[in-house]
Write a protein that holds these residues in place. Structure first.
Motif, PDB file in Angstrom:
ATOM      1  N   PHE A  50      24.088  38.414  55.127  1.00  0.00           N
ATOM      2  CA  PHE A  50      22.755  38.582  54.530  1.00  0.00           C
ATOM      3  C   PHE A  50      22.151  39.910  54.971  1.00  0.00           C
ATOM      4  O   PHE A  50      22.704  40.602  55.831  1.00  0.00           O
ATOM      5  CB  PHE A  50      21.833  37.422  54.937  1.00  0.00           C
ATOM      6  CG  PHE A  50      22.478  36.076  54.808  1.00  0.00           C
ATOM      7  CD1 PHE A  50      22.876  35.585  53.571  1.00  0.00           C
ATOM      8  CD2 PHE A  50      22.721  35.287  55.934  1.00  0.00           C
ATOM      9  CE1 PHE A  50      23.497  34.354  53.453  1.00  0.00           C
ATOM     10  CE2 PHE A  50      23.335  34.048  55.828  1.00  0.00           C
ATOM     11  CZ  PHE A  50      23.729  33.586  54.583  1.00  0.00           C
ATOM     12  N   GLU A  54      16.438  39.602  56.255  1.00  0.00           N
ATOM     13  CA  GLU A  54      16.540  38.141  56.149  1.00  0.00           C
ATOM     14  C   GLU A  54      16.931  37.525  57.487  1.00  0.00           C
ATOM     15  O   GLU A  54      16.402  36.480  57.874  1.00  0.00           O
ATOM     16  CB  GLU A  54      17.567  37.761  55.084  1.00  0.00           C
ATOM     17  CG  GLU A  54      17.124  37.976  53.655  1.00  0.00           C
ATOM     18  CD  GLU A  54      18.213  37.597  52.675  1.00  0.00           C
ATOM     19  OE1 GLU A  54      17.992  36.656  51.876  1.00  0.00           O
ATOM     20  OE2 GLU A  54      19.279  38.229  52.703  1.00  0.00           O
ATOM     21  N   ILE A  58      14.423  35.061  60.550  1.00  0.00           N
ATOM     22  CA  ILE A  58      14.656  33.719  61.094  1.00  0.00           C
ATOM     23  C   ILE A  58      13.932  33.609  62.423  1.00  0.00           C
ATOM     24  O   ILE A  58      14.050  34.478  63.290  1.00  0.00           O
ATOM     25  CB  ILE A  58      16.165  33.459  61.290  1.00  0.00           C
ATOM     26  CG1 ILE A  58      16.891  33.497  59.939  1.00  0.00           C
ATOM     27  CG2 ILE A  58      16.402  32.120  61.976  1.00  0.00           C
ATOM     28  CD1 ILE A  58      18.399  33.431  60.060  1.00  0.00           C
ATOM     29  N   THR A 121      17.534  26.464  59.089  1.00  0.00           N
ATOM     30  CA  THR A 121      16.667  27.574  58.721  1.00  0.00           C
ATOM     31  C   THR A 121      16.366  27.643  57.218  1.00  0.00           C
ATOM     32  O   THR A 121      17.098  27.108  56.388  1.00  0.00           O
ATOM     33  CB  THR A 121      17.316  28.905  59.144  1.00  0.00           C
ATOM     34  OG1 THR A 121      18.500  29.111  58.358  1.00  0.00           O
ATOM     35  CG2 THR A 121      17.675  28.889  60.627  1.00  0.00           C
ATOM     36  N   CYS A 123      16.621  30.334  55.604  1.00  0.00           N
ATOM     37  CA  CYS A 123      17.698  31.177  55.062  1.00  0.00           C
ATOM     38  C   CYS A 123      18.857  30.312  54.577  1.00  0.00           C
ATOM     39  O   CYS A 123      19.409  30.549  53.491  1.00  0.00           O
ATOM     40  CB  CYS A 123      18.170  32.159  56.133  1.00  0.00           C
ATOM     41  SG  CYS A 123      19.463  33.303  55.601  1.00  0.00           S
ATOM     42  N   LYS A 126      18.054  28.555  51.352  1.00  0.00           N
ATOM     43  CA  LYS A 126      18.051  29.489  50.219  1.00  0.00           C
ATOM     44  C   LYS A 126      19.451  29.648  49.638  1.00  0.00           C
ATOM     45  O   LYS A 126      19.619  29.770  48.410  1.00  0.00           O
ATOM     46  CB  LYS A 126      17.503  30.841  50.680  1.00  0.00           C
ATOM     47  CG  LYS A 126      17.473  31.902  49.589  1.00  0.00           C
ATOM     48  CD  LYS A 126      16.876  33.203  50.127  1.00  0.00           C
ATOM     49  CE  LYS A 126      16.859  34.281  49.059  1.00  0.00           C
ATOM     50  NZ  LYS A 126      16.294  35.569  49.593  1.00  0.00           N
TER      51      LYS A 126
END
Length: 337
Positions: A50, A54, A58, A121, A123, A126
């Motif tokens: 990533f 990003e 976190i 998370t 992330c 997603k």
């Protein structure tokens, strides 16, 4: 003298001489530079999955264990190799505990999830529909061994074979419980983000490959020790008896200080009443009759842990005729390997 630790509590607690609540290194003249835990060496040389923003977005509040935020970001940023190369440490002490843990595959790359902390998370949520989970120990070697080679080719530009120490790891199958019985670690403690004894053989093969090809110093004691419920509050396969950490510490210091030419150490300090910590260890409970049964079982399985159990029997029941016979058997036939 400065040391980087790449691995797990196996090496960290070893360099703390068995003090699981301590920090740094127990020796006054040896300093810890980095402790890089939850890192997978094969995955560390693959591209980051990533964007940097990003990853840095976190937060610790998203994790089960907030202290793991830096380890997780290192895994995702693929900063492990860079940190090892740019540090001013003289030595690298490493173990391969985290090679047994599940990892994530995303598009053209893969990454360690830091004991599955990543799965908590935003992330992860997603991208989760595009993420797969796998384990290196179940994959063909040709897929991932080349990445192990890339890792070593990179770090050996800084740490030659005379400045890398591999602390070999075998995940515990057994532990000494508080009631003095040697028991098997229950399956519910063998999580996909922790070590698992079903992967011991492929991990051994990986260690053998690294030792043959890159020739580090080697400490090979884990096969002789088990877990200890009186020392740890959980049964993680990497949580050994305190004796393991004391003995590993002694050998690590000898190597780092240039006090030994032995590149492969695999002789536990058993049957020695003058060894460090002996009186402390004697305070534990150990069931003699159950210990005899366990000894027979381990011998039949050709599991070297039997030497440990015999050492305990010799400590708690040195005058037992059965113990004397087993010691005679050991002296006549057993050779450390």
């Amino acid at each position: 003298m400065k040391v980087n630790i790449l691995g797990s509590c196996i090496s960290r607690i070893s360099l703390l001489d068995g003090d699981c609540s301590g920090h740094g290194i127990a020796h006054d003249h040896i300093e810890m530079k980095y402790f890089l835990d939850k890192q997978n060496i094969a995955l560390s040389v693959m591209p980051a999955p990533f964007s940097k923003n990003e990853i840095m977005d976190i937060s610790a509040e998203e994790l089960w264990d907030k202290s793991r935020i830096h380890s997780l970001q290192q895994c995702l940023n693929k900063s492990t190799v860079h940190m090892l190369l740019e540090s001013d440490a003289d030595w690298l002490v490493m173990d391969l505990f985290d090679m047994q843990n599940d990892f994530a595959i995303y598009k053209e790359t893969a990454f360690a999830t830091c004991a599955h902390e990543y799965m908590q998370t935003k992330c992860f949520n997603k991208y989760k529909k595009d993420i797969q989970i796998a384990n290196l120990m179940t994959l063909p070697k040709w897929i991932w061994y080349p990445y192990v080679d890339i890792f070593f080719e990179k770090i050996m530009k800084k740490y030659d074979e005379n400045h890398i120490i591999l602390n070999r790891f075998r995940s515990n199958t057994y532990y000494l419980d508080k009631d003095g019985l040697v028991k098997e670690i229950p399956n519910n403690f063998k999580n996909p983000f922790q070590a698992n004894d079903k992967y011991n053989q492929p991990l051994k093969e990986l260690e053998d490959y690294i030792i043959e090809k890159y020739n580090p110093y080697v400490i090979d004691l884990s096969q002789y020790f088990m877990g200890d419920a009186t020392f740890w509050d959980n049964l993680n396969g990497a949580h050994f008896e305190k004796e393991f950490y004391r003995e590993t510490y002694t050998q690590l210091i000898k190597i780092i200080q240039g006090e030994t030419d032995n590149r492969y150490y695999t002789e536990p300090d058993f049957f020695n009443k003058s060894r460090r910590g002996y009186e402390e260890d004697k305070l534990r409970v150990f069931d003699i009759e159950h210990g005899i049964q366990t000894l027979d079982m381990l011998i039949s399985k050709e599991d070297f842990l039997w030497v440990n159990v015999l050492d305990k029997l010799d400590t708690y029941a040195p005058d037992d005729e059965r113990v004397k016979e087993y010691k005679k058997f050991m002296n006549d036939f057993f050779v450390y390997e």
